[in-house]
Design an enzyme around this catalytic site. Structure first.
Site, PDB file in Angstrom:
ATOM      1  NE  ARG A  42     -52.981  -3.894  -1.325  1.00  8.44           N
ATOM      2  CZ  ARG A  42     -51.730  -3.451  -1.223  1.00  8.44           C
ATOM      3  NH1 ARG A  42     -51.299  -2.928  -0.089  1.00  8.44           N
ATOM      4  NH2 ARG A  42     -50.902  -3.554  -2.243  1.00  8.44           N
ATOM      5  CG  ASP A  43     -56.845  -5.139  -5.926  1.00 15.70           C
ATOM      6  OD1 ASP A  43     -58.003  -4.709  -6.013  1.00 15.70           O
ATOM      7  OD2 ASP A  43     -56.024  -5.074  -6.852  1.00 15.70           O
TER       8      ASP A  43
ATOM      9  CG  ASP B 299     -48.082   0.798  -0.828  1.00 16.97           C
ATOM     10  OD1 ASP B 299     -47.153   1.219  -0.110  1.00 16.97           O
ATOM     11  OD2 ASP B 299     -47.999   0.768  -2.072  1.00 16.97           O
TER      12      ASP B 299
ATOM     13  CE1 TYR C 142     -55.543  -0.915  -1.119  1.00 14.21           C
ATOM     14  CE2 TYR C 142     -53.348  -0.394  -1.938  1.00 14.21           C
ATOM     15  CZ  TYR C 142     -54.615  -0.937  -2.140  1.00 14.21           C
ATOM     16  OH  TYR C 142     -54.927  -1.489  -3.354  1.00 14.21           O
TER      17      TYR C 142
ATOM     18  CD1 TRP D  84     -68.872  -1.876  -6.114  1.00 14.76           C
ATOM     19  CD2 TRP D  84     -66.792  -1.062  -5.876  1.00 14.76           C
ATOM     20  NE1 TRP D  84     -68.089  -2.887  -5.613  1.00 14.76           N
ATOM     21  CE2 TRP D  84     -66.809  -2.410  -5.454  1.00 14.76           C
ATOM     22  CE3 TRP D  84     -65.613  -0.351  -5.808  1.00 14.76           C
ATOM     23  CZ2 TRP D  84     -65.658  -3.049  -4.971  1.00 14.76           C
ATOM     24  CZ3 TRP D  84     -64.463  -0.980  -5.334  1.00 14.76           C
ATOM     25  CH2 TRP D  84     -64.486  -2.318  -4.920  1.00 14.76           C
TER      26      TRP D  84
ATOM     27  CB  SER E 101     -53.574  -2.938  -5.876  1.00 16.16           C
ATOM     28  OG  SER E 101     -53.546  -1.906  -6.828  1.00 16.16           O
TER      29      SER E 101
ATOM     30  CD1 TRP F 284     -51.891   6.952  -1.322  1.00 19.52           C
ATOM     31  CD2 TRP F 284     -52.849   4.946  -1.521  1.00 19.52           C
ATOM     32  NE1 TRP F 284     -53.081   7.131  -1.978  1.00 19.52           N
ATOM     33  CE2 TRP F 284     -53.690   5.918  -2.120  1.00 19.52           C
ATOM     34  CE3 TRP F 284     -53.236   3.604  -1.529  1.00 19.52           C
ATOM     35  CZ2 TRP F 284     -54.909   5.574  -2.727  1.00 19.52           C
ATOM     36  CZ3 TRP F 284     -54.447   3.267  -2.134  1.00 19.52           C
ATOM     37  CH2 TRP F 284     -55.273   4.244  -2.718  1.00 19.52           C
TER      38      TRP F 284
ATOM     39  CG  ASP G 296     -60.442  -0.685  -4.383  1.00 18.46           C
ATOM     40  OD1 ASP G 296     -61.298   0.217  -4.430  1.00 18.46           O
ATOM     41  OD2 ASP G 296     -59.497  -0.759  -5.178  1.00 18.46           O
TER      42      ASP G 296
ATOM     43  CE  LYS H 189     -53.191   6.076  -8.529  1.00 17.60           C
ATOM     44  NZ  LYS H 189     -52.562   4.770  -8.273  1.00 17.60           N
TER      45      LYS H 189
ATOM     46  CG  ASN I 120     -63.429   5.306 -10.083  1.00 18.47           C
ATOM     47  OD1 ASN I 120     -64.235   5.800 -10.872  1.00 18.47           O
ATOM     48  ND2 ASN I 120     -63.083   4.022 -10.128  1.00 18.47           N
TER      49      ASN I 120
ATOM     50  CG  ASP J  30     -54.805   3.517 -11.768  1.00 20.88           C
ATOM     51  OD1 ASP J  30     -54.662   3.941 -10.607  1.00 20.88           O
ATOM     52  OD2 ASP J  30     -55.398   4.162 -12.649  1.00 20.88           O
TER      53      ASP J  30
ATOM     54  CG  HIS K  73     -66.686   4.364  -7.861  1.00 21.38           C
ATOM     55  ND1 HIS K  73     -67.465   4.239  -8.981  1.00 21.38           N
ATOM     56  CD2 HIS K  73     -65.816   3.311  -7.913  1.00 21.38           C
ATOM     57  CE1 HIS K  73     -67.097   3.189  -9.683  1.00 21.38           C
ATOM     58  NE2 HIS K  73     -66.095   2.600  -9.057  1.00 21.38           N
TER      59      HIS K  73
ATOM     60  CD1 TRP L 124     -61.200  -1.234 -12.396  1.00 22.78           C
ATOM     61  CD2 TRP L 124     -59.043  -0.768 -12.062  1.00 22.78           C
ATOM     62  NE1 TRP L 124     -60.515  -2.431 -12.390  1.00 22.78           N
ATOM     63  CE2 TRP L 124     -59.178  -2.172 -12.189  1.00 22.78           C
ATOM     64  CE3 TRP L 124     -57.769  -0.244 -11.844  1.00 22.78           C
ATOM     65  CZ2 TRP L 124     -58.100  -3.051 -12.110  1.00 22.78           C
ATOM     66  CZ3 TRP L 124     -56.691  -1.117 -11.760  1.00 22.78           C
ATOM     67  CH2 TRP L 124     -56.860  -2.504 -11.899  1.00 22.78           C
TER      68      TRP L 124
END
Length: 450
Positions: free
Chosen positions: A180-181, A142, A175, A275, A187, A140, A227, A399, A311, A405, A272, A371
């Site tokens: 974000r998020d 990020d 990411y 969702w 996150s 990642w 996300d 992940k 997830n 998380d 997912h 989650w």
């Protein structure tokens, strides 16, 4: 007299406070942290982000290196002296981009697992945990500070490819969108829309592209912004998501265009089954993905969608989990088979990859939307292209199992209530940092077992 006595008592306590040390993998710094800032013997306090410094095995990282960047691999010349470096193809290979390639093992995750294994005393669990390092995982990116290490990983993959003759595939996660998020807190990213975030994000993408250009002989597969787009289907009632809608679309469009130009195979994140898998969400989701794809010029290297990233859903559940009641798309294969026709009708490429890194144990959540560090989870299906579905290119581990998380510290600026639920693991550190006890649970509950 009372004030004086209290002062003496405080002075008496000061040496004990000063000498307190955080345990291995404990917190030792960060915004709002008031606890110990030194670590037990054999570990050192290392800054992972502004909110969290953690006691990790070994000596501190060199001060000249970015404190938020993962360990680097040695830089190796991508080809033998005098040989020509192939140019990136402007046309993607027909078919599954995973076939015929060996997934390059993430050096960053291997280092995390190696450190975790050294902290396990039980010999049986230790032996099982050591095997995790040989499972391919996505890396990642990020924060922008990590991007230079992509060049190190690509260099190492290029060298391995040259020495073994086995074509290498490097798996990454893009990411770092601004704001974000948007529907959660754990996150939150480094860029904000209000503070030049979209331009900063474009600079982040440009830096990734610059690293990719150096090693056109190595194939790259990227998951694009977990996300983000799913929030634009279901969470526009959240003010932050509504405010981020334009920046998310422009950022993802820019990422697709620029990464396409250097031949990076892309899968946009599609949430997912619990969702976007609800029937009412399928058509709006397909329309959103298709519109962005067309706005970006229908990039040839956009292969499809990634589902279940970070997830816990099964690819094929033996029976529906009670929490999925009311949705016939109760696992990822049902979701994919329902979404694919809607995508195709809109002109979007309907191929998928599915994260099964923590899906080894089912029926462990109180609600489908839970989650955060779900208790009892185990590592799941190993990465493979033998997926049993022509729609699914690969089962993957996106992940990195063991990376947290979100924190259970309610005073943290990034605390999210989902991480304090009864089915979330206790004593969790900040998102993205190592969670040793959770990693050990993932190993012991792995299905199939290690």
């Amino acid at each position: 007299m009372f004030k004086y006595s209290a002062l003496l008592a405080l002075v008496a306590l000061m040496p004990a406070i000063a000498n307190a040390q955080s345990p291995l993998y404990g917190q030792c710094g960060g915004i709002g942290w008031s606890g110990a800032t030194t670590c037990v013997s054999g570990s050192s306090c290392q800054k992972l982000n502004d909110y969290y410094s953690q006691c990790l095995p070994g000596a501190a990282a060199p001060t000249s290196a970015p404190t938020s960047a993962p360990p680097t691999s040695p830089t190796v010349t991508p080809t033998a002296p005098g040989s020509s470096v192939p140019l990136p193809s402007t046309t993607p290979t027909a078919g599954n981009p995973f076939v015929g390639y060996e997934a390059f093992l993430s050096p960053y995750y291997q280092d995390e697992v190696t450190a975790a294994v050294s902290a396990i005393s039980d010999p049986t669990l230790k032996a099982k945990a050591a095997k995790v390092a040989s499972v391919p995982n996505f890396t990642w990116f990020d924060v922008i500070a990590k991007v230079p290490t992509l060049g190190d990983y690509l260099s190492a993959a290029s060298a391995k490819q040259a020495s073994t003759g086995t074509k290498q595939l490097v798996q990454i996660v893009v990411y770092d969108l601004p704001d974000r998020d948007c529907a959660a807190l754990a996150s939150n990213g480094e860029f904000s829309i209000a503070n030049n975030g979209l331009n900063n994000y474009k600079g982040y993408i440009d830096q990734i592209v610059a690293q990719v250009k150096k090693f056109p002989d190595v194939r790259i597969v990227a998951v694009i912004e977990p996300d983000s787009l799913a929030n634009l289907v279901t969470n526009l009632n959240v003010q932050k998501c509504s405010g981020a809608q334009t920046a998310y679309k422009q950022g993802v469009t820019y990422a697709m265009q620029q990464l396409n130009a250097v031949g990076v195979y892309m899968y946009l994140d599609a949430g997912h089954a619990g969702w976007l898998g609800w029937p009412a969400n399928l058509t709006p989701a397909a329309q959103l993905f298709a519109q962005l794809y067309k706005d970006a010029g229908s990039p040839q290297f956009v292969r499809g969608l990634a589902t279940n990233v970070a997830n816990f859903n099964a690819l094929r559940a033996s029976s529906p989990d009670p929490i999925t009641q009311g949705n016939q798309n109760y696992d990822e294969i049902h979701y994919i088979e329902a979404l694919a026709p809607a995508l195709s009708s809109q002109g979007f490429p309907a191929s998928f990859i599915v994260d099964q890194g923590r899906s080894g144990v089912q029926n462990i959540r109180q609600q489908w939307g839970d989650w955060c560090n779900v208790k009892g989870a185990g590592f799941g299906m190993r990465p493979t292209t033998n997926t049993g579905s022509s729609l699914i290119d690969a089962v993957v581990w996106v992940k990195p199992g063991g990376e947290c998380d979100g924190t259970t510290n309610t005073s943290s600026p990034r605390y999210d209530a989902h991480c304090g639920l009864s089915d979330a693991a206790p004593n969790a550190p900040e998102a993205g940092t190592w969670f040793q006890s959770y990693f050990e649970t993932l190993v012991s509950a792995a299905n199939p077992a290690f």
